[in-house]
Scaffold this active site. Structure first.
Site, PDB file in Angstrom:
ATOM      1  N   GLU A 115      -6.144   2.360   6.047  1.00 45.34           N
ATOM      2  CA  GLU A 115      -5.717   2.308   4.649  1.00 45.34           C
ATOM      3  C   GLU A 115      -6.250   3.522   3.900  1.00 45.34           C
ATOM      4  O   GLU A 115      -5.629   4.015   2.964  1.00 45.34           O
ATOM      5  CB  GLU A 115      -6.237   1.010   4.003  1.00 45.34           C
ATOM      6  CG  GLU A 115      -5.830   0.832   2.561  1.00 45.34           C
ATOM      7  CD  GLU A 115      -6.160  -0.548   2.037  1.00 45.34           C
ATOM      8  OE1 GLU A 115      -6.795  -0.645   0.980  1.00 45.34           O
ATOM      9  OE2 GLU A 115      -5.787  -1.550   2.698  1.00 45.34           O
ATOM     10  N   SER A 154     -11.947  -0.908   1.791  1.00 47.00           N
ATOM     11  CA  SER A 154     -11.344  -1.414   3.024  1.00 47.00           C
ATOM     12  C   SER A 154     -10.747  -0.252   3.819  1.00 47.00           C
ATOM     13  O   SER A 154      -9.889   0.466   3.319  1.00 47.00           O
ATOM     14  CB  SER A 154     -10.240  -2.428   2.712  1.00 47.00           C
ATOM     15  OG  SER A 154     -10.777  -3.547   2.044  1.00 47.00           O
ATOM     16  N   ARG A 176       0.815  -1.223   0.000  1.00 48.72           N
ATOM     17  CA  ARG A 176       0.000   0.000   0.000  1.00 48.72           C
ATOM     18  C   ARG A 176       0.849   1.274   0.000  1.00 48.72           C
ATOM     19  O   ARG A 176       0.481   2.282   0.600  1.00 48.72           O
ATOM     20  CB  ARG A 176      -0.992   0.012   1.171  1.00 48.72           C
ATOM     21  CG  ARG A 176      -1.982  -1.148   1.158  1.00 48.72           C
ATOM     22  CD  ARG A 176      -2.881  -1.119  -0.085  1.00 48.72           C
ATOM     23  NE  ARG A 176      -3.742  -2.297  -0.152  1.00 48.72           N
ATOM     24  CZ  ARG A 176      -3.478  -3.387  -0.865  1.00 48.72           C
ATOM     25  NH1 ARG A 176      -2.365  -3.446  -1.593  1.00 48.72           N
ATOM     26  NH2 ARG A 176      -4.313  -4.403  -0.891  1.00 48.72           N
TER      27      ARG A 176
END
Length: 299
Positions: free
Chosen positions: A292, A222, A172
């Site tokens: 995230e 998410s 990420r």
């Protein structure tokens, strides 16, 4: 001329006090002082020049599918690289794509040309630029696996390209994470494949998303990163938090890793849920969940 006049002179799409809830999949967010959506590289360079001249901070966004914008909005400017910059060109097994193009549109172009490699990430509701910025992934695949090079504009207006390890992809994150560089296009390297098999895999990925994710409600996907050795959604579910809510924000009953906007959620509602989840998961499992999604603006 003042900054408003200068920006309107160099960019066709400029708004002032623009509600960010119109530009995020969460449908949440107060006004951005300045909102620009350039249509080409020249407009991006000119907008950056004007913002630098007036010492205005800026944030670059893609499709807004991974953002939570604060209720008081954003002081400074937002530069959106969206569907005004979404050209896709296929040359053999390579795809040259502008950063505003959606992953879904790019994956469909790959399918049309019998190219495999994008199936698993085809359902992510983001742009190519946003996906590269955070190395988006799904079902065991990440966009880093298919990116050859990325061309970007520095805050000073220089055009540069990074290749291979220079892109610094990780979980990420990438070379671009946390920077003010504006991704403008990239080269993707795919493999020749069977059109029917590619289509079948894309349909399978889509069916999984529909059955397991609350796609009918506004969300930012998410919310939490996957902690090493665990799955965030499973930890949250094991804490009995499905359905927990604060104001209009609720942990999805379909997927505990998602927080959904029931229709009137404020950013603070979402933050309240995030904090509660982090506290409960840490108290029960000793794991601190990291977000995230990107939280942006004046809280």
């Amino acid at each position: 001329m003042d900054i408003k006049e200068e920006l309107l002179n160099v960019c066709k799409t400029v708004y002032f006090d623009e509600p960010m809830k119109k530009h995020t999949t969460f449908k949440i967010g107060g006004p951005a002082d300045i909102f620009c959506e350039p249509g080409d590289i020249e407009e991006i360079k000119n907008v950056l020049y004007v913002l630098k001249k007036y010492k205005i901070d800026f944030f670059i966004m893609g499709n807004g599918s991974n953002l939570l914008v604060a209720d008081k909005g954003i002081r400074g400017a937002v530069i959106k690289i969206g569907d005004k910059m979404n050209d896709i060109k296929v040359c053999g097994n390579r795809i040259y794509v502008q950063s505003g193009a959606l992953l879904s549109k790019t994956a469909n172009a790959a399918l049309k040309n019998n190219l495999t490699g994008m199936e698993c990430i085809s359902g992510i509701p983001g742009s190519i630029g946003g996906a590269i910025y955070m190395n988006a992934g799904a079902y065991g695949a990440e966009i880093s696996q298919i990116v050859n090079s990325v061309t970007y504009i520095t805050p000073e207006g220089e055009i540069k390209t990074v290749f291979g390890k220079e892109m610094a992809f990780g979980y990420r994150k990438s070379f671009f994470t946390g920077s003010d560089n504006v991704i403008v296009y990239c080269e993707l390297q795919l493999e020749e494949g069977n059109g029917e098999e590619i289509s079948a895999k894309m349909k399978d990925v889509s069916a999984k998303r529909v059955s397991k994710q609350p796609l009918s409600m506004p969300s930012a996907g998410s919310v939490f990163k996957r902690p090493e050795g665990y799955f965030a959604g499973k930890l949250i579910e094991d804490c009995g938090l499905k359905g927990f809510s604060s104001g209009g924000a609720e942990i999805s009953n379909l997927h505990a890793g998602f927080i959904v906007n029931k229709g009137d959620a404020a950013a603070q509602d979402v933050l309240n849920v995030i904090k509660h989840v982090q506290s409960e998961v840490y108290n029960k499992f000793g794991v601190m969940l990291e977000t995230e999604i990107k939280i942006l603006g004046e809280l």
